[in-house]
Design an enzyme around this catalytic site. Structure first.
Site, PDB file in Angstrom:
ATOM      1  N   ARG A 202       0.822  -1.217   0.000  1.00 42.75           N
ATOM      2  CA  ARG A 202       0.000   0.000   0.000  1.00 42.75           C
ATOM      3  C   ARG A 202       0.853   1.264   0.000  1.00 42.75           C
ATOM      4  O   ARG A 202       0.860   2.046   0.945  1.00 42.75           O
ATOM      5  CB  ARG A 202      -0.966   0.016   1.191  1.00 42.75           C
ATOM      6  N   ASP A 272      15.094   0.615  -9.730  1.00 47.51           N
ATOM      7  CA  ASP A 272      16.451   0.196  -9.402  1.00 47.51           C
ATOM      8  C   ASP A 272      16.332  -1.089  -8.587  1.00 47.51           C
ATOM      9  O   ASP A 272      15.992  -1.056  -7.396  1.00 47.51           O
ATOM     10  CB  ASP A 272      17.145   1.283  -8.602  1.00 47.51           C
TER      11      ASP A 272
END
Length: 363
Positions: A202, A272
């Site tokens: 979330r 990344d």
């Protein structure tokens, strides 16, 4: 039928009042920027939980524009409920700033609320595991800007049923309990230039038409989430940076449970995934099985995003997110992110951070 519902859902928000006709404050962006706040001056003069001049006293009546002549933590002995038509100016507190700890701050069912430069840290002092650090369920016209929200128990930000919401330039980090960042339903909502750190899920859960722009999400297990539980919404996801950390079980869960009921305009996002201590993400613009939009659903999204790349957004967020001046907790959060994959943990107790004051840090 699904396509027609999707078109109707988008039209429902195109005819909202102009978001620039009356800004909550200079520089406010997004759907919550129409919040009007309060105008009647009221100064918080004590760190006491209650009584004359307390924060609880200040927010007990609508229409107030609240300033602070004290600094430090207000230790809440019970949840505090905001009134409608309030402005909370945390930036007026003397250094090192102002915040609350230990219980929920609730704007549930209220309207026209502006909260700036304010710390809300719930933590294990909370006695009700159904409470969140900040609750704006069923509220409308709310903007949080440069706030620091840590140690949320149920959610860090609970916004189920909320309408016209902005959370901007804020830190949402280190949730305990359910270990969730934010849950918003109804909307529309804008999440701009926030730093999300070490949550299970979330970041946010967004069952609403949404602008998600220039955010940084670090050490996630699930990032931007819709949850595949019904609802047809549109999402503008622009120039965000997702960075895997030690708790990340699958870097590809940067977008989580987003099915073909959703329509997404995604551009400029980076992931990344290699946890090598260097910021070197690759493009991340495929969002589950969502329908691909060729242009934003919201007419203001590209204006809000401006020309910032995800890498530039990372630098902006690292330098500016959260309440100012940056305190012990936020400095810890930011330094964790700056490790770029080598540090960080999803926690169950703020004391595990090793910070002073049982993990709440010192103000």
């Amino acid at each position: 039928m699904a396509q027609s519902k999707r078109i109707l859902a988008s039209f429902a928000f195109i005819f909202l009042p102009s978001l620039v006709s009356a800004l909550a404050f200079e520089g406010a962006v997004g759907f919550g920027s129409i919040a009007t706040g309060g105008t009647s001056p009221f100064a918080v003069t004590t760190l006491a939980d209650s009584g004359t001049g307390s924060f609880r006293d200040a927010v007990s009546e609508s229409g107030r524009n609240i300033t602070f002549s004290v600094s430090g933590y207000i230790v809440l002995e019970s949840p505090v409920s905001l009134s409608s038509d309030l402005t909370i100016n945390g930036q007026t507190a003397p250094s090192p700033g102002i915040g609350v700890m230990g219980r929920e701050v609730s704007a549930s069912g209220k309207t026209n609320i502006i909260v700036r430069n304010f710390r809300m840290r719930q933590g294990t002092e909370e006695t009700d595991d159904g409470k969140s650090a900040f609750n704006m369920g069923d509220a409308s016209n709310v903007i949080l800007d440069h706030c620091s929200l840590e140690y949320g128990v149920f959610d860090t930000v609970d916004a189920v049923g909320a309408v016209n919401v902005t959370v901007s330039n804020s830190i949402i980090a280190l949730p305990i309990g359910q270990q969730f960042g934010a849950h918003l339903e109804t909307g529309p909502s804008t999440w701009y230039a926030n730093l999300w750190v070490s949550a299970h899920n979330r970041q946010p859960l967004s069952k609403a038409n949404t602008q998600y722009i220039n955010n940084v999400v670090y050490n996630y297990q699930a990032g931007y989430t819709v949850a595949n539980t019904g609802g047809i919404f549109s999402h503008d996801i622009i120039s965000n940076y997702f960075i895997a950390g030690p708790s990340t079980t699958s870097a590809s869960d940067d977008y989580f449970q987003i099915d073909d009921n959703q329509s997404v305009f995604a551009t400029g996002n980076l992931l990344d995934s290699n946890q090598d201590g260097v910021l070197n993400g690759a493009a991340a613009n495929t969002v589950g099985s969502a329908q691909v939009l060729s242009s934003p659903w919201a007419p203001t999204s590209l204006t809000i995003a401006g020309s910032l790349t995800a890498a530039e957004a990372y630098a902006l967020v690292i330098a500016n997110a959260g309440a100012s001046p940056r305190d012990e907790v936020d400095a810890f959060v930011v330094s964790t992110v700056q490790s770029l994959g080598t540090e960080g943990a999803i926690i169950t107790d703020q004391d595990s951070t090793g910070l002073s004051n049982d993990g709440y840090g010192t103000l």
